[in-house]
Motif scaffolding. Structure first.
Motif, short mmCIF file in Angstrom:
data_model
loop_
_atom_site.label_atom_id
_atom_site.label_comp_id
_atom_site.label_asym_id
_atom_site.label_seq_id
_atom_site.Cartn_x
_atom_site.Cartn_y
_atom_site.Cartn_z
N TYR A 123 0.83 -1.20 0.00
CA TYR A 123 0.00 0.00 0.00
C TYR A 123 0.86 1.24 0.00
CZ TYR A 123 -3.61 3.31 1.15
OH TYR A 123 -4.47 4.38 1.10
N TYR B 280 1.01 1.17 -3.42
CA TYR B 280 1.58 0.90 -4.73
C TYR B 280 1.37 -0.53 -5.20
CZ TYR B 280 4.00 5.24 -3.70
OH TYR B 280 4.27 6.54 -3.37
N ILE C 107 3.22 -2.73 -8.34
CA ILE C 107 4.24 -2.74 -9.38
C ILE C 107 4.00 -3.96 -10.27
CG2 ILE C 107 6.73 -2.76 -9.87
CD1 ILE C 107 5.83 -0.34 -8.23
N ASN D 26 4.66 1.27 -12.41
CA ASN D 26 3.85 1.51 -11.23
C ASN D 26 2.42 1.72 -11.73
OD1 ASN D 26 2.92 2.16 -8.69
ND2 ASN D 26 3.61 4.28 -8.82
N ASN E 139 -1.30 2.95 -11.92
CA ASN E 139 -2.07 4.07 -11.42
C ASN E 139 -3.40 3.54 -10.91
OD1 ASN E 139 -0.17 6.07 -12.13
ND2 ASN E 139 -0.83 5.91 -14.25
N ARG F 278 -7.72 2.29 -4.04
CA ARG F 278 -6.83 2.48 -2.89
C ARG F 278 -7.53 2.25 -1.56
NH1 ARG F 278 -4.66 6.97 -5.83
NH2 ARG F 278 -2.59 6.42 -6.58
#
Length: 81
Positions: A22, A24, A26, A36, A38, A44
């Motif tokens: 968290y 991110y 990858i 990375n 979006n 999120r």
């Protein structure tokens, strides 16, 4: 028509989720580059999203991402046909 012949398919690239932490995510593309992803604000904040994306990474599944904006796509390669 072969998938490779469809011009719309070139905006979608396959990738494997390699790291999830968290906030991110990858991914490694088929070409070998790391991006990375979006994520939206909704993604999120969603604990089920994080659990699902961690399971996808653990299973080493390939997922479709948008080539330009590096976003997870809600549809797969067959949808673009």
């Amino acid at each position: 028509m072969l998938i490779d012949d469809n011009p719309q398919i070139h905006t979608i690239t396959p990738a494997q989720i390699t790291k999830v932490f968290y906030p991110y995510v990858i991914a490694k593309t088929e070409a070998g580059s790391y991006v990375n992803l979006n994520l939206s604000d909704q993604e999120r904040k969603d604990p089920l999203f994080w659990e699902s994306i961690a399971n996808i990474a653990k299973a080493k599944l390939w997922v479709p991402i948008g080539e330009k904006f590096h976003q997870l796509l809600a549809y797969d390669w067959t949808y673009a046909m």
